[in-house]
Design an enzyme around this catalytic site. Structure first.
Site, PDB file in Angstrom:
ATOM      1  N   ASP A 116       0.835  -1.213   0.000  1.00 31.02           N
ATOM      2  CA  ASP A 116       0.000   0.000   0.000  1.00 31.02           C
ATOM      3  C   ASP A 116       0.866   1.258   0.000  1.00 31.02           C
ATOM      4  OD1 ASP A 116      -2.302  -1.603   0.125  1.00 31.02           O
ATOM      5  OD2 ASP A 116      -2.180  -1.701   2.313  1.00 31.02           O
ATOM      6  N   HIS A 176      -5.489  -3.561   5.579  1.00 32.50           N
ATOM      7  CA  HIS A 176      -4.956  -3.923   4.262  1.00 32.50           C
ATOM      8  C   HIS A 176      -6.062  -4.478   3.366  1.00 32.50           C
ATOM      9  CE1 HIS A 176      -1.995  -4.975   1.290  1.00 32.50           C
ATOM     10  NE2 HIS A 176      -2.247  -6.270   1.378  1.00 32.50           N
TER      11      HIS A 176
END
Length: 337
Positions: free
Chosen positions: A172, A199
């Site tokens: 990310d 996530h």
């Protein structure tokens, strides 16, 4: 070769394969898969690794033989099937777990739960028995549930150390750095965007207001950028059209995080990475924030820092989903025989 420049906050050079010597034994569980193979290649390339133990339920002897011919110092061994899992983990200081099934178009990370939950619980059980003090880095999705699963399994053996269990959210951050750099015409290697929360989907919260160097976007562009970072995994799943999910970029991100852990274990100071860990920073038991890493894992949780109003709203909206995913993981272990 696989270099990357430092986080500007620290100011020193960061690279995917640092030059300081170490003698770490690192295991990759799920080493034959789409993430496992390129991840193992990157780890084999690093002088931080002296022994690379590769485990999977199929094809590992071939992957190990192939990697063993590369002219770097790491000794490579391959282990195949449940009977050899314990041997793979003996003496490991770091265990990286990309094992599990990948997403296909139309699937959420949560759709992977039933299959991957069982896989991660089995592997965590083996870690608890064979290398209870190892740093455990979980890539297997859904990370928002697989970290609670790993933690609960380790607790059953009385070996849980919250400073040594990490959900790898690095992809990310890597994506956020890349997308911001693209929009601003910057070198992505010099951009650092903290990404907090979890996530999956809306639990992925890029803190653009804390980006170094400082960047600003009009609100509509900021909203679109945030959504692209949150859905970047789905972007890859769609583009691969049924042939899997993000594997190469995930391998890169997994290697970056593993090298940061190894650097910190090796005494390097100022190593900071975000990861999904046991946390007191919000009302969620687990939450990703920037972490200062040290010789024994997490040295200090650096917390959320100052958030913009937009970011505060994103955090508030993520809490419900995060809590549910965490509970789902904990409940799974409670129901296990």
């Amino acid at each position: 070769m696989f270099s990357r420049i430092a986080r500007p906050a620290v100011g020193a050079a960061r690279s995917l394969s640092t030059s300081s010597q170490n003698h770490a034994k690192v295991a990759v569980l799920g080493a034959s898969g789409g993430i496992g193979q390129p991840l193992s290649l990157l780890l084999k390339n690093s002088p931080l690794v002296s022994h690379l133990a590769l485990y999977d339920i199929a094809h590992t002897p071939g992957v190990a033989a192939d990697l063993s011919h590369i002219e770097t110092r790491a000794n490579v061994t391959g282990f195949i099937g449940p009977d050899q899992l314990d041997s793979a983990l003996k003496g490991c200081e770091v265990v990286v777990i990309p094992a599990g099934v990948p997403r296909k178009p139309g699937m959420t990370r949560d759709d992977l739960f039933n299959t991957n939950a069982t896989i991660v619980a089995t592997l965590a059980d083996a870690c608890a028995r064979n290398c209870p003090e190892a740093m455990i880095c979980i890539i297997a999705n859904p990370v928002n549930s697989t970290i609670p699963i790993t933690s609960e399994v380790l607790k059953k053996y009385g070996v849980y150390n919250p400073n040594r269990v990490f959900g790898v959210t690095t992809l990310d951050i890597v994506r956020a750095n890349t997308f911001v750099a693209d929009l601003k015409g910057l070198d992505p290697a010099r951009v650092n965007v903290p990404v907090v929360g979890g996530h999956a989907g809306k639990t992925i919260i890029p803190l653009i207001s804390q980006c170094t160097p400082k960047v600003e976007f009009p609100q509509d562009q900021l909203t679109a950028l945030t959504e692209r970072i949150q859905e970047a995994g789905t972007e890859v799943v769609k583009a691969k059209a049924g042939a899997g999910s993000a594997t190469l970029s995930m391998a890169y991100a997994g290697a970056r995080f593993t090298f940061s852990v190894l650097d910190a274990m090796n005494g390097k100071e100022g190593v900071v990475e975000c990861a999904f860990v046991r946390s007191e920073e919000t009302e969620c038991k687990y939450f990703s924030t920037p972490l200062l890493l040290g010789k024994s894992g997490i040295e200090k949780n650096l917390g959320l820092g100052k958030l913009s109003a937009f970011e505060e709203k994103l955090v508030a909206e993520a809490i419900g989903e995060l809590k549910a995913s965490i509970k789902k993981g904990e409940d799974f272990v409670q129901k296990m025989k």
